[in-house]
Structure formats: C-alpha cells, structure tokens
Design a protein around this motif. Structure first.
Motif, short mmCIF file in Angstrom:
data_model
loop_
_atom_site.label_atom_id
_atom_site.label_comp_id
_atom_site.label_asym_id
_atom_site.label_seq_id
_atom_site.Cartn_x
_atom_site.Cartn_y
_atom_site.Cartn_z
N PHE A 1 0.86 -1.18 0.00
CA PHE A 1 0.00 0.00 0.00
C PHE A 1 0.89 1.23 0.00
CE2 PHE A 1 -2.19 -3.48 2.03
CZ PHE A 1 -3.42 -3.47 1.40
N GLU A 2 0.50 2.25 -0.77
CA GLU A 2 1.30 3.46 -0.87
C GLU A 2 0.41 4.69 -0.74
OE1 GLU A 2 3.53 3.18 -4.49
OE2 GLU A 2 4.83 1.62 -3.68
N SER A 3 0.97 5.72 -0.11
CA SER A 3 0.24 6.97 0.07
C SER A 3 1.22 8.06 0.47
CB SER A 3 -0.83 6.80 1.15
OG SER A 3 -1.52 7.98 1.38
N GLU A 4 1.25 9.15 -0.26
CA GLU A 4 2.04 10.34 0.07
C GLU A 4 3.46 10.00 0.52
OE1 GLU A 4 -0.12 12.87 2.74
OE2 GLU A 4 -1.99 12.51 1.68
N VAL B 1 -4.33 6.61 13.89
CA VAL B 1 -4.35 5.61 12.82
C VAL B 1 -3.94 6.27 11.50
CG1 VAL B 1 -5.84 4.07 11.48
CG2 VAL B 1 -6.09 4.20 13.96
N LEU B 2 -3.09 5.57 10.75
CA LEU B 2 -2.67 6.06 9.44
C LEU B 2 -3.48 5.39 8.35
CD1 LEU B 2 1.21 5.80 9.85
CD2 LEU B 2 -0.21 7.85 10.10
N GLU B 3 -3.87 6.16 7.36
CA GLU B 3 -4.46 5.61 6.15
C GLU B 3 -3.33 5.51 5.13
OE1 GLU B 3 -8.10 7.24 4.58
OE2 GLU B 3 -8.63 7.98 6.59
N HIS C 1 -3.36 1.45 9.16
CA HIS C 1 -2.17 0.94 9.86
C HIS C 1 -2.06 1.64 11.21
CE1 HIS C 1 1.85 -0.47 10.69
NE2 HIS C 1 2.30 0.76 10.73
N ALA C 2 -1.76 0.85 12.23
CA ALA C 2 -1.53 1.41 13.56
C ALA C 2 -0.38 0.66 14.22
CB ALA C 2 -2.79 1.29 14.41
#
Length: 96
Positions: free
Chosen positions: A26-29, A82-84, A90-91
C-alpha cells in the motif's frame, strides 16, 4: 485475521493483519507499506485471540481495516493515531 507473536529481548512483538492484505503493498504520500508473509504471516484467529495477543504485547503492528477497527474498539489504539496508507489502515502500539 492473522496474528504472529515473537518474543524479543524488549518483550512480546505482535503483528496482526486482515487476511486479505497479506502480501499486498500500500502506498500513500511517500509512504509504502508491504504486508509481508515473513513479518505478518502466522495463525488465522478470531477477534478474541487478537484482543488477547494485543493485551500481552509490548509492541504491536496492526494492518487492515478490520484489525485496526478491532484494536480501536478494544481500547488499544486511539483512532486519531491511525494512518491511512492507500486503501488500508495501519496502527502501531507501544507500551512503555
């Protein structure tokens, strides 16, 4: 969900993930999270066993909507932390 427990010199390390995220990236920013079999692979268990593992953990890594929501409901994780990451949650948990 899948749970993996490891004893370390610092205490019990628990990794928890939803079954459908194992092996995914998973990838984000600028953040990339790969849910590897090596780290997250383990025993498929129910909610009660996940909660028991998290209660005994010194450190925990939790990936997947179902797993993170259970950790929030059980009081182990604050929803604000919590991170999106991409399409998943993900925590991390650390008891000091």
């Amino acid at each position: 969900m899948i749970v993996n427990e490891r004893q370390t010199p610092e205490g019990l390390l628990v990794s928890v993930c939803d079954e459908d995220v194992l092996g995914e990236t998973f990838e984000s920013e600028g953040v990339s999270l790969t849910v590897t079999e090596e780290f997250y692979g383990g025993e498929t268990v129910g909610d009660e066993t996940v909660v028991d593992s998290l209660a005994r953990a010194t450190v925990a890594n939790i990936v997947g909507t179902q797993a993170v929501e259970l950790a929030i409901e059980a009081g182990f994780v604050d929803e604000a932390n919590v991170l999106e990451v991409g399409s998943t949650l993900h925590a991390q948990l650390l008891w000091m």
